[in-house]
Design an enzyme around this catalytic site. Structure first.
Site, PDB file in Angstrom:
ATOM      1  CG  HIS A 133      -2.187  -0.819   0.963  1.00 57.11           C
ATOM      2  ND1 HIS A 133      -2.888  -1.439   1.959  1.00 57.11           N
ATOM      3  CD2 HIS A 133      -2.845  -1.110  -0.187  1.00 57.11           C
ATOM      4  CE1 HIS A 133      -3.935  -2.058   1.449  1.00 57.11           C
ATOM      5  NE2 HIS A 133      -3.923  -1.881   0.156  1.00 57.11           N
ATOM      6  NE  ARG A 154     -15.981   0.480 -19.082  1.00 56.14           N
ATOM      7  CZ  ARG A 154     -14.968   1.324 -18.894  1.00 56.14           C
ATOM      8  NH1 ARG A 154     -15.048   2.233 -17.916  1.00 56.14           N
ATOM      9  NH2 ARG A 154     -13.895   1.266 -19.647  1.00 56.14           N
ATOM     10  NE  ARG A 189     -21.020  -0.391 -22.524  1.00 56.68           N
ATOM     11  CZ  ARG A 189     -19.846  -0.955 -22.258  1.00 56.68           C
ATOM     12  NH1 ARG A 189     -18.967  -1.129 -23.226  1.00 56.68           N
ATOM     13  NH2 ARG A 189     -19.548  -1.328 -21.028  1.00 56.68           N
ATOM     14  CD  GLU A 244     -19.213  -4.241 -28.121  1.00 58.56           C
ATOM     15  OE1 GLU A 244     -18.295  -4.204 -27.287  1.00 58.56           O
ATOM     16  OE2 GLU A 244     -20.400  -3.974 -27.831  1.00 58.56           O
ATOM     17  CG  ASN A 299     -10.809  -3.346 -24.157  1.00 57.97           C
ATOM     18  OD1 ASN A 299      -9.733  -3.000 -24.621  1.00 57.97           O
ATOM     19  ND2 ASN A 299     -11.357  -2.757 -23.113  1.00 57.97           N
ATOM     20  CG  ASP A 300     -15.985  -7.132 -25.830  1.00 61.69           C
ATOM     21  OD1 ASP A 300     -15.306  -7.989 -25.232  1.00 61.69           O
ATOM     22  OD2 ASP A 300     -17.011  -6.633 -25.353  1.00 61.69           O
ATOM     23  NE  ARG A 344     -12.061  -7.944 -22.116  1.00 61.92           N
ATOM     24  CZ  ARG A 344     -13.102  -7.161 -22.355  1.00 61.92           C
ATOM     25  NH1 ARG A 344     -13.370  -6.790 -23.590  1.00 61.92           N
ATOM     26  NH2 ARG A 344     -13.858  -6.729 -21.381  1.00 61.92           N
ATOM     27  CB  CYS A 404     -14.798   3.920 -26.122  1.00 65.27           C
ATOM     28  SG  CYS A 404     -15.776   2.468 -26.570  1.00 65.27           S
TER      29      CYS A 404
END
Length: 651
Positions: free
Chosen positions: A301, A408, A444, A542, A565-566, A576, A613
């Site tokens: 930490h 999101r 979204r 995507e 990403n997708d 992924r 994005c």
């Protein structure tokens, strides 16, 4: 009830996610057990949970028995399958960049003749300054036992000390300069101090005749030894938390004040055997020029807080205590792990030059926070933020976000027992739009499925939920959930900058069905005399299907947003989350770039705008490619925004 799940939480159930998971588990009456790596533990004990060593991509099994078992199972599975659940994004804060494209590395001073790395590079940056030696004295605990008649009074004394200690720590969250990430770490420490197993262990020893201070010290040592025996570095680093919690409790019980960093001089280099997050919580972090510790790891930490506050730090430095205590000045390079005690004039000059250069580079980068970047040929590019909650707004605005490229909404629905109401959603979307007005805010619609379920939706088992009933597919069948969200978005559109983004589109008919629902909702709101504003409707690119149908889709929407990403995992047929195929899951792969280029051409030809994005939007090596293909918006994590703006101006 029983269910096995692949854990997607970034870096697994380390301190913060573990305590958040336990809080969620405790909100249910059912008995909850979690099993992983051949070991079992109660899901309602943070200490036991962390000792399981649950890592990202591990398989964990939940066993739940009780009247609210179904609700508990849904909520806890959702948590385990959400990458950022309960997180202070340790993955972003503790992972070293894998390539120059991930961030602009600040050059460190060249090593002098014969110099070698001195320790663990825990937080980048160069520092030079006077030494502030921080070596708290060993605790002197009276071993006197407690008489049988005084046991209950001793337990009460321990509980009072626990309240006092955690209360004082909680008060530190209200100090100036405490960031959300710092507060999250403080909360994790408080949760450890109040953990049922920790307190039960202490009280058991008191009942056996030990005084409270001896009992706390013994339990702290036992548990920290258990953590240090684990293989996972994140779990081992939690031993530091146990030691600091136990020390503070003992100090309260014996009526002593510890040495503190609160009064350290401005610009000093703190040298220590070990510094805990508890110690840093009392310090004015802006006073600290650098940190050198003999113990610690990049996952501790202290390292996380140092990085969050841009304090150069080297941990695990191989100096003896006498050398650190005896030094007058110190120089360190937190990017390389170098430490020089009492540097000579030439070395000091070299570090001073590096410090000045870094300051110039930071200042230059900071100036990009306020500009709206344009390419060399004069094309304005929007650099926006990806957000999951209203709590992230301030950080995005501070970074210079030109709006929100992806909000999101699933995080509104997850980790809760009931669905959010239309009124609640309206308030969230409206506040978000107002916070960034007049810049655009892209929201979204609900993107959930069997891989990240929500309360109120029964998802049947799917062998591959990423290819299943998710995103717009689920929403079009569950209009009882989808319509309230669409109505809320239409109400929020009165602000004037709202854009609606549809996930997992694979066919133009899906867009037509959503438009029909939007028209239906608009008619209902008009009949209720509820004001609405203009909005834009876009789709996520995507799926490979969306790429192949890009021309048709572009004719029916106002914008595209590429979810790299997708898209990457679908184009490459490479999960992924699976490290065994990580070499295939690359956005820079020619096949993925070809898909992006095709979708971008369709958007440009149709006269609609297109954004990116996914995580790749912040990649300095890919930004030129995106812009060359007509992308006009890049959306990313807030921390990446200034650097991305700078890169845009270089294209």
């Amino acid at each position: 009830m029983e269910r096995s799940v692949l854990v997607s939480v970034h870096e697994g159930l380390h301190a913060r996610p573990a305590t958040q998971f336990v809080k969620l588990a405790k909100s249910f009456a059912s008995d909850i057990e979690i099993e992983c790596n051949g070991r079992k533990a109660s899901a309602k004990s943070a200490v036991k949970l962390m000792l399981l060593g649950v890592k990202e991509n591990d398989e964990a099994t939940l066993r739940i028995d009780g009247e609210d078992a179904a609700e508990a199972l849904s909520a806890l599975v959702t948590f385990l399958q959400t990458p950022g659940a309960g997180d202070i994004d340790l993955k972003a804060m503790t992972s070293a960049p894998t390539s120059p494209s991930s961030r602009a590395a600040m050059p460190a001073p060249a090593r002098g003749p014969g110099e070698r790395p001195s320790g663990i590079a825990a937080s980048e940056g160069t520092a030079l300054g006077p030494v502030f030696a921080f070596f708290p004295p060993a605790l002197d605990i009276d071993p006197a036992p407690v008489a049988a008649g005084g046991i209950e009074a001793e337990i009460t004394r321990y509980r009072t000390a626990l309240d006092e200690t955690t209360g004082a720590l909680a008060a530190n969250k209200r100090r100036d300069g405490v960031k959300a990430d710092d507060a999250a770490i403080i909360d994790a420490l408080i949760d450890v101090a109040r953990d049922d197993d920790f307190t039960a262990g202490v009280e058991a020893k008191i009942r056996s005749g030990q005084n409270a201070a001896m009992a706390v010290d013994a339990v702290g040592k036992e548990l920290s030894a258990s953590f240090e025996a684990m293989e996972d570095p994140y779990i081992r680093a939690r031993a530091e938390d146990l030691r600091s919690v136990a020390r503070q409790l003992v100090l309260t019980l014996i009526g002593r004040k510890d040495v503190t960093l609160a009064e350290m001089p401005i610009g000093a280099i703190v040298v220590a055997d070990e510094i805990t997050a508890w110690d840093l919580a009392k310090a004015k972090l802006s006073n600290i020029a650098g940190i050198v510790c003999r113990k610690g790891a990049a996952t501790s930490h202290i390292a996380i807080m140092a990085r969050a506050h841009a304090i150069p730090a080297v941990l695990g430095a191989p100096f003896n205590e006498a050398a650190l205590k005896g030094a007058k000045t110190a120089a360190l390079d937190g990017a390389r792990g170098d430490v020089v005690l009492d540097p000579d004039a030439a070395t000091a000059e070299r570090f001073s030059t590096a410090i000045a250069r870094e300051a110039e580079e930071r200042a230059a980068l900071a100036s990009y926070r306020t500009i709206e970047p344009a390419t060399k040929d004069g094309r304005r590019i929007e650099v926006a933020a990806n957000l999951g909650s209203l709590a992230e707004i301030d950080k995005a605005l501070e970074a210079g976000a030109m709006g929100v490229g992806l909000f999101r909404t699933e995080f509104l629905f997850m980790e809760r027992k009931v669905l959010p109401s239309e009124a609640e959603q309206t308030e969230v979307y409206t506040r978000l739009a107002k916070a960034f007005a007049p810049h655009p805010v892209v929201i979204r619609t609900l993107d959930i499925g069997g891989d990240k379920p929500i309360a109120g939706v029964e998802f049947e088992h799917e062998d591959n939920p990423f290819l299943g009933w998710r995103g717009v597919r689920m929403c079009l069948e569950r209009t009882d959930i989808f319509k309230p969200q669409l109505r809320a978005l239409l109400k929020a559109s009165i602000v004037g900058n709202l854009k609606i983004l549809l996930p997992m589109i694979a066919d133009a008919s899906e867009v037509a069905k959503v438009r029909a629902l939007l028209d239906e909702c608009a008619d209902e709101l008009a009949a209720e005399t509820v004001p609405m504003g203009a909005y834009e409707l876009g789709v996520m690119i995507e799926t490979p299907a969306a790429v192949f149908l890009a021309d048709e889709l572009a004719a029916s929407v106002d914008f595209f947003s590429i979810g790299t990403n997708d898209l990457t995992q679908y184009v490459m047929a490479a999960d992924r989350l699976n490290p065994k195929v990580a070499d295939l899951n690359r956005t820079e792969h020619p096949a993925v770039k070809a898909a992006i280029a095709k979708a971008a051409k369709a958007a440009v030809d149709a006269g609609i705008w297109i954004g990116v994005c996914g995580e790749a939007a912040a990649r300095l090596d890919l930004i030129p490619f995106f812009l060359e293909n007509g992308v006009s918006e890049l959306s990313m994590s807030s921390a990446s925004i200034p650097r991305a703006k700078k890169r845009v101006t270089e294209c």
